[in-house]
Enzyme design. Structure first.
Site, PDB file in Angstrom:
ATOM      1  N   GLU A  88      20.598  -9.140  54.459  1.00 30.46           N
ATOM      2  CA  GLU A  88      22.053  -9.076  54.415  1.00 30.46           C
ATOM      3  C   GLU A  88      22.652  -9.524  55.744  1.00 30.46           C
ATOM      4  O   GLU A  88      22.066  -9.309  56.809  1.00 30.46           O
ATOM      5  CB  GLU A  88      22.511  -7.650  54.091  1.00 30.46           C
ATOM      6  N   CYS A 108      12.562  -3.223  58.602  1.00 29.95           N
ATOM      7  CA  CYS A 108      12.369  -2.955  60.032  1.00 29.95           C
ATOM      8  C   CYS A 108      11.221  -1.974  60.216  1.00 29.95           C
ATOM      9  O   CYS A 108      11.029  -1.061  59.410  1.00 29.95           O
ATOM     10  CB  CYS A 108      13.654  -2.372  60.625  1.00 29.95           C
ATOM     11  N   CYS A 115      19.121   5.056  60.077  1.00 31.22           N
ATOM     12  CA  CYS A 115      19.309   3.669  59.641  1.00 31.22           C
ATOM     13  C   CYS A 115      18.643   3.403  58.295  1.00 31.22           C
ATOM     14  O   CYS A 115      17.451   3.642  58.121  1.00 31.22           O
ATOM     15  CB  CYS A 115      18.745   2.718  60.697  1.00 31.22           C
ATOM     16  N   SER A 185      20.845  -7.358  69.935  1.00 28.88           N
ATOM     17  CA  SER A 185      20.663  -5.909  70.030  1.00 28.88           C
ATOM     18  C   SER A 185      19.183  -5.552  69.955  1.00 28.88           C
ATOM     19  O   SER A 185      18.408  -6.203  69.256  1.00 28.88           O
ATOM     20  CB  SER A 185      21.415  -5.218  68.887  1.00 28.88           C
ATOM     21  N   LEU A 207      20.773   3.152  72.239  1.00 31.65           N
ATOM     22  CA  LEU A 207      20.301   4.245  73.092  1.00 31.65           C
ATOM     23  C   LEU A 207      20.337   5.590  72.353  1.00 31.65           C
ATOM     24  O   LEU A 207      19.314   6.207  72.127  1.00 31.65           O
ATOM     25  CB  LEU A 207      21.144   4.284  74.366  1.00 31.65           C
ATOM     26  N   CYS A 325      27.471  -0.082  60.492  1.00 31.43           N
ATOM     27  CA  CYS A 325      26.290   0.116  61.329  1.00 31.43           C
ATOM     28  C   CYS A 325      25.309   1.093  60.679  1.00 31.43           C
ATOM     29  O   CYS A 325      25.676   2.204  60.302  1.00 31.43           O
ATOM     30  CB  CYS A 325      26.731   0.642  62.692  1.00 31.43           C
TER      31      CYS A 325
END
Length: 341
Positions: A88, A108, A115, A185, A207, A325
């Site tokens: 995406e 990932c 996430c 990022s 972070l 996000c």
């Protein structure tokens, strides 16, 4: 695929096919400047050579397969990347700016608690062509002002292809973009030093907690890529020029939103010229975390400013279409593809 190749590689392609050396530059112009989608468009190359190119090479351009539009103007594009796999990309319009958030991996490996991309696991790296195709194939391609490698995946876990794509974006023979228009990022992965050395793009570091043990619970990647080592590498780099570094900090209710966290965050970032972006947590399935409220986020922001840092609260975009996000996932699309095949 020719998309993603450097000028040197395209020149090699031309020479191998018996074409003159300058044909490499012609190919680069058609691919990156004119954004050709078919070899037939390359009218300053002979028909015979165009036909040979089409027989041997894939240009690397393909359309999106689905798009969703948010009430706030954000658009989420779905791209196929091989059999049964998808990624995406998110277009974020804002005034005279149009930012595209692009993916670098299918899923990932980092498995961050907050996430959705990590929840679907990892199913391969994208090639430079697959990264660039996202940029070239959205409806708003000609209007883009900024790019952020903040979509699916950890960009610096796919450093080779990410850097190849950046080269095509920023070199004069490619799209000729200023590196200042691009941000990459990372959680602080192994490719960080190489990225800093080989590109001039901005850096954003995820972070989310200044305390390593707490960060490890949120981000298992802390074990392999400790934030303190990442900060040491960043301190060793000269950010006094136009290149910027920012730190992304999702603010969770009752977890990392108090003044103790703000003070420790200021302490570990001391000496790094940077911006801190506070981000609301966007609720995802099977995760009990909650976002901090506006008042606590504002108090956190003011505390960081009292320590001398530039700190902003980032606006949430595209939450209603799962484009905000931490919300990108193609599990449903891949599951549907498997059922239909």
């Amino acid at each position: 695929m020719l998309l993603g190749m450097s000028l040197e590689e395209l020149t090699t392609v031309a020479l191998r096919m018996g074409m003159p050396r300058f044909a490499g530059k012609q190919l680069a112009e058609w691919i990156y400047v004119r954004r050709a989608t078919d070899f037939a468009e390359m009218t300053n190359i002979s028909q015979a050579n165009r036909q040979k190119l089409a027989e041997i090479y894939d240009l690397g351009r393909y359309p999106w397969s689905d798009v969703q539009c948010s009430v706030d103007g954000t658009k989420k594009y779905l791209f196929p990347v091989g059999e049964g796999r998808f990624v995406e990309s998110v277009l974020i319009p804002e005034g005279d700016r149009a930012t595209l958030c692009i993916s670098s991996q299918v899923g990932c490996k980092m498995d961050c608690l907050f996430c959705m991309t990590g929840k679907q696991g990892w199913n391969g790296n994208l090639s430079a062509a697959e990264i660039l195709n996202q940029i070239f194939s959205v409806d708003e391609a000609a209007e883009l002002t900024n790019l952020v490698y903040m979509g699916m995946g950890e960009p610096l876990d796919n450093t080779d292809e990410v850097l190849r794509s950046i080269e095509a974006l920023t070199e004069p023979w490619g799209m000729g973009w200023s590196p200042k228009r691009i941000t990459v990022s990372t959680i602080g992965a192994k490719g960080l030093e190489r990225f800093l050395a080989e590109s001039r793009c901005h850096l954003a570091v995820s972070l989310h907690s200044p305390f390593p043990e707490e960060r490890r619970k949120l981000m298992p990647g802390e074990k392999a890529f400790p934030i303190m080592q990442t900060l040491d590498r960043i301190r060793a780099y000269d950010f006094s020029g136009q290149r910027r570094v920012s730190f992304e900090y999702i603010v969770f209710d009752g977890l990392n939103d108090d003044m103790r966290h703000a003070d420790e965050l200021a302490a570990i970032l001391r000496g790094i010229p940077c911006r801190i972006n506070l981000i609301r947590f966007h609720k995802i399935p099977a995760v009990s975390l909650r976002s901090s409220d506006t008042a606590r986020m504002e108090a956190f922001r003011k505390r960081m400013e009292s320590h001398g840092f530039t700190c902003t609260i980032r606006a949430s975009r595209g939450e209603d279409i799962f484009a905000a996000c931490g919300m990108l996932s193609t599990s449903k699309a891949e599951s549907s593809e498997e059922k239909s095949s």
